[in-house]
Enzyme design. Structure first.
Site, PDB file in Angstrom:
ATOM      1  N   ASP A 189       0.834  -1.208   0.000  1.00  0.00           N
ATOM      2  CA  ASP A 189       0.000   0.000   0.000  1.00  0.00           C
ATOM      3  C   ASP A 189       0.869   1.258   0.000  1.00  0.00           C
ATOM      4  O   ASP A 189       1.988   1.239   0.512  1.00  0.00           O
ATOM      5  CB  ASP A 189      -0.912  -0.044   1.244  1.00  0.00           C
ATOM      6  CG  ASP A 189      -2.044   0.963   1.144  1.00  0.00           C
ATOM      7  OD1 ASP A 189      -2.330   1.457   0.035  1.00  0.00           O
ATOM      8  OD2 ASP A 189      -2.643   1.269   2.195  1.00  0.00           O
TER       9      ASP A 189
ATOM     10  N   HIS B 284       2.917   3.620  -8.925  1.00  0.00           N
ATOM     11  CA  HIS B 284       2.854   2.170  -9.188  1.00  0.00           C
ATOM     12  C   HIS B 284       4.138   1.708  -9.879  1.00  0.00           C
ATOM     13  O   HIS B 284       4.644   0.624  -9.605  1.00  0.00           O
ATOM     14  CB  HIS B 284       1.633   1.832 -10.046  1.00  0.00           C
ATOM     15  CG  HIS B 284       0.325   2.149  -9.370  1.00  0.00           C
ATOM     16  ND1 HIS B 284       0.052   1.793  -8.068  1.00  0.00           N
ATOM     17  CD2 HIS B 284      -0.787   2.809  -9.800  1.00  0.00           C
ATOM     18  CE1 HIS B 284      -1.167   2.206  -7.740  1.00  0.00           C
ATOM     19  NE2 HIS B 284      -1.693   2.826  -8.783  1.00  0.00           N
TER      20      HIS B 284
ATOM     21  N   LEU C 229      11.299 -20.347  -5.271  1.00  0.00           N
ATOM     22  CA  LEU C 229      10.301 -19.469  -4.637  1.00  0.00           C
ATOM     23  C   LEU C 229       9.009 -19.520  -5.444  1.00  0.00           C
ATOM     24  O   LEU C 229       9.039 -19.376  -6.669  1.00  0.00           O
ATOM     25  CB  LEU C 229      10.808 -18.018  -4.607  1.00  0.00           C
ATOM     26  CG  LEU C 229       9.794 -16.977  -4.109  1.00  0.00           C
ATOM     27  CD1 LEU C 229       9.669 -17.030  -2.586  1.00  0.00           C
ATOM     28  CD2 LEU C 229      10.169 -15.563  -4.533  1.00  0.00           C
TER      29      LEU C 229
HETATM   30  C1  FPP Z   1      -1.725   0.199  -3.525  1.00  0.00           C
HETATM   31  O1  FPP Z   1      -1.337   1.537  -3.478  1.00  0.00           O
HETATM   32  C2  FPP Z   1      -1.124  -0.514  -4.643  1.00  0.00           C
HETATM   33  C3  FPP Z   1      -1.804  -1.062  -5.706  1.00  0.00           C
HETATM   34  C4  FPP Z   1      -3.271  -0.978  -5.840  1.00  0.00           C
HETATM   35  C5  FPP Z   1      -1.128  -1.723  -6.824  1.00  0.00           C
HETATM   36  C6  FPP Z   1       0.146  -2.485  -6.526  1.00  0.00           C
HETATM   37  C7  FPP Z   1       0.933  -2.563  -7.776  1.00  0.00           C
HETATM   38  C8  FPP Z   1       2.279  -2.491  -7.867  1.00  0.00           C
HETATM   39  C9  FPP Z   1       3.184  -2.424  -6.700  1.00  0.00           C
HETATM   40  C10 FPP Z   1       2.868  -2.428  -9.231  1.00  0.00           C
HETATM   41  C11 FPP Z   1       3.560  -3.584  -9.796  1.00  0.00           C
HETATM   42  C12 FPP Z   1       3.333  -4.882  -9.150  1.00  0.00           C
HETATM   43  C13 FPP Z   1       3.395  -6.081  -9.730  1.00  0.00           C
HETATM   44  C14 FPP Z   1       3.255  -7.300  -8.921  1.00  0.00           C
HETATM   45  C15 FPP Z   1       3.548  -6.258 -11.163  1.00  0.00           C
HETATM   46  P1  FPP Z   1      -2.453   2.656  -3.553  1.00  0.00           P
HETATM   47  O2  FPP Z   1      -2.601   3.075  -4.954  1.00  0.00           O
HETATM   48  O3  FPP Z   1      -3.711   2.164  -2.903  1.00  0.00           O
HETATM   49  O4  FPP Z   1      -1.792   3.789  -2.674  1.00  0.00           O
HETATM   50  P2  FPP Z   1      -2.542   4.908  -1.828  1.00  0.00           P
HETATM   51  O5  FPP Z   1      -3.331   4.192  -0.769  1.00  0.00           O
HETATM   52  O6  FPP Z   1      -1.414   5.713  -1.262  1.00  0.00           O
HETATM   53  O7  FPP Z   1      -3.388   5.676  -2.795  1.00  0.00           O
END
Ligand code: FPP
Length: 239
Positions: free
Chosen positions: A19, A36, A130
């Site tokens: 997050d 992201h 893994l």
């Molecule tokens: C949450 O942060 C994160 C996500 C919804 C997406 C996670 C994706 C990645 C880390 C990118 C690549 C990953 C892979 C496995 C290919 P948020 O957007 O909810 O953050 P916020 O709460 O600060 O808005």
């Protein structure tokens, strides 16, 4: 403190709620998608750290069923990012002995992403160092609901006696039927929530919440989470 012999100090399965990408982007005056993209680097570091520490299963909450409600541009950006990561990291996964898997409603994903994923899953299926499990279009309540439907079908078709249904039956009908429960759940960016993630499977997991935003989470922070885990005394409800 103390670590009884029955509790290995390295978790076999680590699950992570990644997050804080959006907040990281905001702090850096960048669009959300850049957050992201930065988060992708953390994924790479953490996968390597998990291998280095001898973790056998790593589950990453990459896209929830709720995430489909985000603006179209962000959803498309995330799907594109996912496709790119799988394509670009496939040979590295081979070299590192990583077996790629997913949990969630794979049928919801755009076909281009699904095809890329399925090819990578097939190519890496014999790797044993893994298991990297991406939770995609994943929701724990949907998972449990689908398990209940499938158990009910087996009862209706006459094969299963309702009195014989036990916890093993339920576990066997989840997406994670052949994956051990997480020993450690990590959540970044400080939120004290489990957000519909592996609700059944984390019953006895240790929880490590860090204020660090996901794009700032790397090998050092992963080692700290494991050190925190090693200090816990796990009793599984006993004494
Ligand atoms: C949450 O942060 C994160 C996500 C919804 C997406 C996670 C994706 C990645 C880390 C990118 C690549 C990953 C892979 C496995 C290919 P948020 O957007 O909810 O953050 P916020 O709460 O600060 O808005």
């Amino acid at each position: 403190m103390g670590n009884p012999g029955s509790s290995p100090s390295v978790p076999r399965h680590v699950a992570i709620i990644m997050d804080g990408n959006g907040r990281w982007a905001k702090q850096h005056h960048l669009p959300r998608l850049s957050g992201h993209e930065a988060g992708r680097k953390s994924v790479k570091q953490v996968v390597q750290a998990a291998i280095d520490h001898g973790v056998k299963y790593l589950t990453l909450y990459a896209f929830s069923v709720e995430n489909w409600q985000r603006p179209r541009e962000e959803v498309q950006g995330l799907m594109g990012l996912l496709r790119g990561v799988i394509r670009e990291e496939l040979s590295e996964m081979g070299k590192e002995g990583i077996r790629l898997r997913t949990i969630g409603r794979r049928q919801d994903l755009p076909s281009a992403v699904r095809e890329e994923l399925e090819a990578a899953i097939e190519k890496t299926k014999n790797n044993t160092r893994l298991d990297l499990i991406l939770a995609l279009s994943y929701g724990s309540r949907v998972e449990i609901t689908e398990a209940v439907q499938s158990i009910a079908r087996e009862v209706k078709d006459g094969g299963l006696d309702p009195e014989k249904i036990n916890e093993k039956t339920v576990s066997a009908h989840l997406y994670t039927h052949d994956i051990p429960d997480p020993d450690l759940l990590i959540r970044t960016s400080g939120e004290m929530r489990v957000s519909n993630f592996l609700l059944w499977q984390i019953s006895y997991a240790e929880i490590h919440v860090t204020p660090v935003l996901w794009p700032d989470f790397g090998k050092k922070e992963f080692s700290e989470a494991l050190a925190d885990f090693a200090r816990r005394e796990r009793r599984f409800g006993g004494l």
